[in-house]
Write an enzyme that holds these catalytic residues in place. Structure first.
Site, PDB file in Angstrom:
ATOM      1  N   CYS A 239       3.595   8.192   0.650  1.00 42.61           N
ATOM      2  CA  CYS A 239       4.338   7.526   1.669  1.00 42.61           C
ATOM      3  C   CYS A 239       4.348   6.092   1.018  1.00 42.61           C
ATOM      4  O   CYS A 239       3.323   5.601   0.906  1.00 42.61           O
ATOM      5  CB  CYS A 239       3.493   7.388   2.814  1.00 42.61           C
ATOM      6  SG  CYS A 239       3.941   6.116   4.151  1.00 42.61           S
TER       7      CYS A 239
ATOM      8  N   GLU B 154       0.823  -1.296  -0.036  1.00 41.08           N
ATOM      9  CA  GLU B 154      -0.095   0.043   0.093  1.00 41.08           C
ATOM     10  C   GLU B 154       0.880   1.262   0.061  1.00 41.08           C
ATOM     11  O   GLU B 154       1.982   1.301   0.400  1.00 41.08           O
ATOM     12  CB  GLU B 154      -1.019  -0.022   1.284  1.00 41.08           C
ATOM     13  CG  GLU B 154      -1.813  -1.268   1.471  1.00 41.08           C
ATOM     14  CD  GLU B 154      -2.527  -1.410   2.580  1.00 41.08           C
ATOM     15  OE1 GLU B 154      -3.884  -1.910   2.536  1.00 41.08           O
ATOM     16  OE2 GLU B 154      -2.402  -0.876   3.833  1.00 41.08           O
TER      17      GLU B 154
ATOM     18  N   CYS C  49       0.088   5.820  10.102  1.00 39.20           N
ATOM     19  CA  CYS C  49       1.421   5.051  10.323  1.00 39.20           C
ATOM     20  C   CYS C  49       1.030   3.855  10.925  1.00 39.20           C
ATOM     21  O   CYS C  49       0.122   3.719  11.998  1.00 39.20           O
ATOM     22  CB  CYS C  49       2.200   5.965  11.418  1.00 39.20           C
ATOM     23  SG  CYS C  49       2.964   7.325  10.974  1.00 39.20           S
TER      24      CYS C  49
ATOM     25  N   CYS D  42       6.437  -7.216   6.510  1.00 38.42           N
ATOM     26  CA  CYS D  42       7.575  -6.755   7.363  1.00 38.42           C
ATOM     27  C   CYS D  42       7.785  -8.000   8.283  1.00 38.42           C
ATOM     28  O   CYS D  42       7.073  -8.492   8.745  1.00 38.42           O
ATOM     29  CB  CYS D  42       7.457  -5.405   8.119  1.00 38.42           C
ATOM     30  SG  CYS D  42       8.754  -4.668   8.825  1.00 38.42           S
TER      31      CYS D  42
ATOM     32  N   CYS E 192       7.506  -5.207  14.978  1.00 35.00           N
ATOM     33  CA  CYS E 192       7.307  -4.142  16.143  1.00 35.00           C
ATOM     34  C   CYS E 192       6.117  -4.452  16.663  1.00 35.00           C
ATOM     35  O   CYS E 192       5.003  -4.659  15.922  1.00 35.00           O
ATOM     36  CB  CYS E 192       7.485  -2.806  15.397  1.00 35.00           C
ATOM     37  SG  CYS E 192       9.145  -2.373  14.986  1.00 35.00           S
TER      38      CYS E 192
ATOM     39  N   CYS F 192       2.826  -2.376  15.706  1.00 33.76           N
ATOM     40  CA  CYS F 192       2.798  -2.100  14.454  1.00 33.76           C
ATOM     41  C   CYS F 192       1.674  -3.189  13.677  1.00 33.76           C
ATOM     42  O   CYS F 192       1.933  -4.424  13.813  1.00 33.76           O
ATOM     43  CB  CYS F 192       3.894  -1.938  13.667  1.00 33.76           C
ATOM     44  SG  CYS F 192       3.773  -1.712  11.805  1.00 33.76           S
TER      45      CYS F 192
HETATM   46  N1  SAH Z   1      10.273   0.080   9.175  1.00 33.56           N
HETATM   47  C1  SAH Z   1      10.643   1.461   9.140  1.00 33.56           C
HETATM   48  C2  SAH Z   1       9.342   2.205   8.462  1.00 33.56           C
HETATM   49  C3  SAH Z   1       8.056   2.183   9.424  1.00 33.56           C
HETATM   50  S1  SAH Z   1       6.567   3.048   9.424  1.00 33.56           S
HETATM   51  C4  SAH Z   1      10.646   1.944  10.536  1.00 33.56           C
HETATM   52  O1  SAH Z   1      10.560   1.197  11.357  1.00 33.56           O
HETATM   53  O2  SAH Z   1      11.211   3.214  10.730  1.00 33.56           O
HETATM   54  C5  SAH Z   1       7.220   4.690  10.139  1.00 33.56           C
HETATM   55  C6  SAH Z   1       6.979   4.852  11.738  1.00 33.56           C
HETATM   56  O3  SAH Z   1       5.760   4.450  11.960  1.00 33.56           O
HETATM   57  C7  SAH Z   1       7.973   4.138  12.477  1.00 33.56           C
HETATM   58  O4  SAH Z   1       8.611   4.819  13.276  1.00 33.56           O
HETATM   59  C8  SAH Z   1       6.984   2.892  13.020  1.00 33.56           C
HETATM   60  O5  SAH Z   1       7.457   2.453  14.204  1.00 33.56           O
HETATM   61  C9  SAH Z   1       5.629   3.790  13.304  1.00 33.56           C
HETATM   62  N2  SAH Z   1       4.434   3.126  13.574  1.00 33.56           N
HETATM   63  C10 SAH Z   1       4.644   1.783  13.269  1.00 33.56           C
HETATM   64  N3  SAH Z   1       3.175   1.338  13.848  1.00 33.56           N
HETATM   65  C11 SAH Z   1       2.407   2.558  14.321  1.00 33.56           C
HETATM   66  C12 SAH Z   1       1.325   2.873  14.815  1.00 33.56           C
HETATM   67  N4  SAH Z   1       0.173   1.884  15.045  1.00 33.56           N
HETATM   68  N5  SAH Z   1       0.857   4.088  14.939  1.00 33.56           N
HETATM   69  C13 SAH Z   1       1.973   4.905  14.968  1.00 33.56           C
HETATM   70  N6  SAH Z   1       3.074   4.719  14.466  1.00 33.56           N
HETATM   71  C14 SAH Z   1       3.374   3.843  14.244  1.00 33.56           C
END
Ligand code: SAH
Length: 368
Positions: free
Chosen positions: A102, A89, A335, A109, A113, A116
């Site tokens: 974005c 997406e 995000c 992934c 985390c 996420c």
């Molecule tokens: N894998 C990369 C890009 C991820 S998305 C990374 O970890 O940086 C970008 C940001 O969104 C990251 O900092 C990630 O931790 C954050 N993120 C993930 N899940 C989220 C959520 N449910 N709410 C807000 N931010 C989130």
């Protein structure tokens, strides 16, 4: 071979293998990325004979979006289909004076985390440079895009080669010529790939830090095990001391640290102090991200007050700390909510399912 997505250096290798002069590679690049040619036959300034042989051997393929959904706040979520039917997406986020795209670097992934939603899918598919760039090339609003962030699905530095190729095409003056200052790659911090990214591109980098202390980061970001944030910070501090990119004196690149604000888990003032101490001496800014919730976790988003308290600790120490505005929550475009689902599923998973003003649709003329 698919020519789309190849950086100039690969095109030079290709024309040399046909015993052609290097300037032909530049011409091909311009057809691909300036004129958006769909076939080799379109590349009319190439010698006829070459065009004919190449037309048999090479394609110009980039994925088309499968569907689009629009949030009540104007954020749009596009879905794309990878070869194994896995969905990836992109989100398009309009703000007053900018339009941010974005992009995803992977379908799914494998970093895992805990907060996420994308993580729950696991890794399904590493996107090729063509699949990453297709999210830009075939975006209906491509012409209006002012900023591109690698913050969609996936960990860019778990797919470094393809990400670097895509950055080269985006930045190249023979390519899309998007200024690297308008591009940000976000990563959990994977070495030595982070070093490659800093040395081989000029883009802004965001490091997902979340918690400064190992024992607090590990339960949130399992990658902490193999890629400790302390080691990443050591590298960055070393580079700051030597004035190596991305630090002052080496252009206007920006380094930022991201912290997802989870109630009682990442948002305590003592944690803000620990972060402040960790990044001391590293020219950077901090981005505080309000957590977007989804069902099936025990996390809760921080209160605005807690986020502001965290921000104040940093500000007092002279650190620039901004609070990110959350966008596109109602359609799962915010995000960490990109989960590669189809509309109905993603709406069921979104916290504000059924918000009025949400428009969804298949893109006409696209295959299912
Ligand atoms: N894998 C990369 C890009 C991820 S998305 C990374 O970890 O940086 C970008 C940001 O969104 C990251 O900092 C990630 O931790 C954050 N993120 C993930 N899940 C989220 C959520 N449910 N709410 C807000 N931010 C989130």
């Amino acid at each position: 071979m698919n020519l789309f997505g190849l950086p100039l250096s690969d095109l030079v290798d290709l024309v040399r293998s046909h015993r052609l002069p290097d300037y032909r590679a530049r011409q091909v690049a311009q057809w691909l990325y300036r004129h958006h040619a769909d076939t080799v036959a379109d590349m009319t300034n190439l010698p006829t004979e070459l065009r004919e042989t190449w037309a048999d051997e090479h394609t110009v393929d980039s994925p088309q979006p499968q569907s689009v959904e629009e949030s009540s706040d104007g954020t749009r979520r596009y879905t794309w289909v990878a070869p194994g039917e896995d969905i990836y997406e992109s989100a398009v986020i309009p703000e007053e004076d900018r339009l941010t795209l974005c992009v995803s670097s992977q379908a799914g992934c494998r970093i895992g985390c805990k907060f996420c939603l994308t993580a729950r899918k696991g890794l399904r598919w590493n996107l090729s440079s063509a699949e990453i760039l297709g999210q830009y090339r075939n975006l209906p609003e491509r012409e209006e895009v002012t900023h591109i962030v690698y913050m969609g699905m996936g960990e860019p530095l778990d797919n470094t080669d393809e990400v670097l190729k895509s950055l080269s095409v985006l930045n190249g003056e023979w390519g899309y010529a998007v200024s690297p200052r308008r591009i940000t790659v976000s990563t959990v911090g994977i070495l030595p790939d982070l070093e490659h990214l800093l040395d081989r591109s000029d883009v802004n980098v965001a490091v997902s830090l979340h918690a400064a202390r190992r024992e607090e980061r590990l339960p949130l970001v399992p990658a902490e095990n193999r890629h400790p944030i302390a080691t990443t910070l050591e590298l960055l501090r070393h580079r700051a001391n030597l004035r190596l990119p991305p630090f002052p004196g080496t252009g206007r690149r920006r380094l930022s640290f991201e912290v997802v604000m989870l109630d009682g888990v990442t948002d305590r003032p003592d944690q803000a102090e620990a972060l402040r101490d960790l990044i001391r001496g590293i020219p950077s800014r901090v981005n505080l991200i309000p957590w977007n919730s989804f069902p099936g976790t025990t996390f809760r988003p921080s209160s605005r007050q807690a986020i502001e308290r965290y921000q104040a600790v940093l500000k007092r120490a002279g650190v620039t700390a901004t609070i990110r505005e959350s966008r596109g929550q109602d359609i799962g475009a915010a995000c960490g909510l990109l989960a590669g689902r189809h509309h109905a599923e993603s709406r069921a998973a979104a916290p504000d399912a059924g918000t009025p003003g949400v428009a969804a649709g298949r893109l006409s003329g696209q295959a299912e």
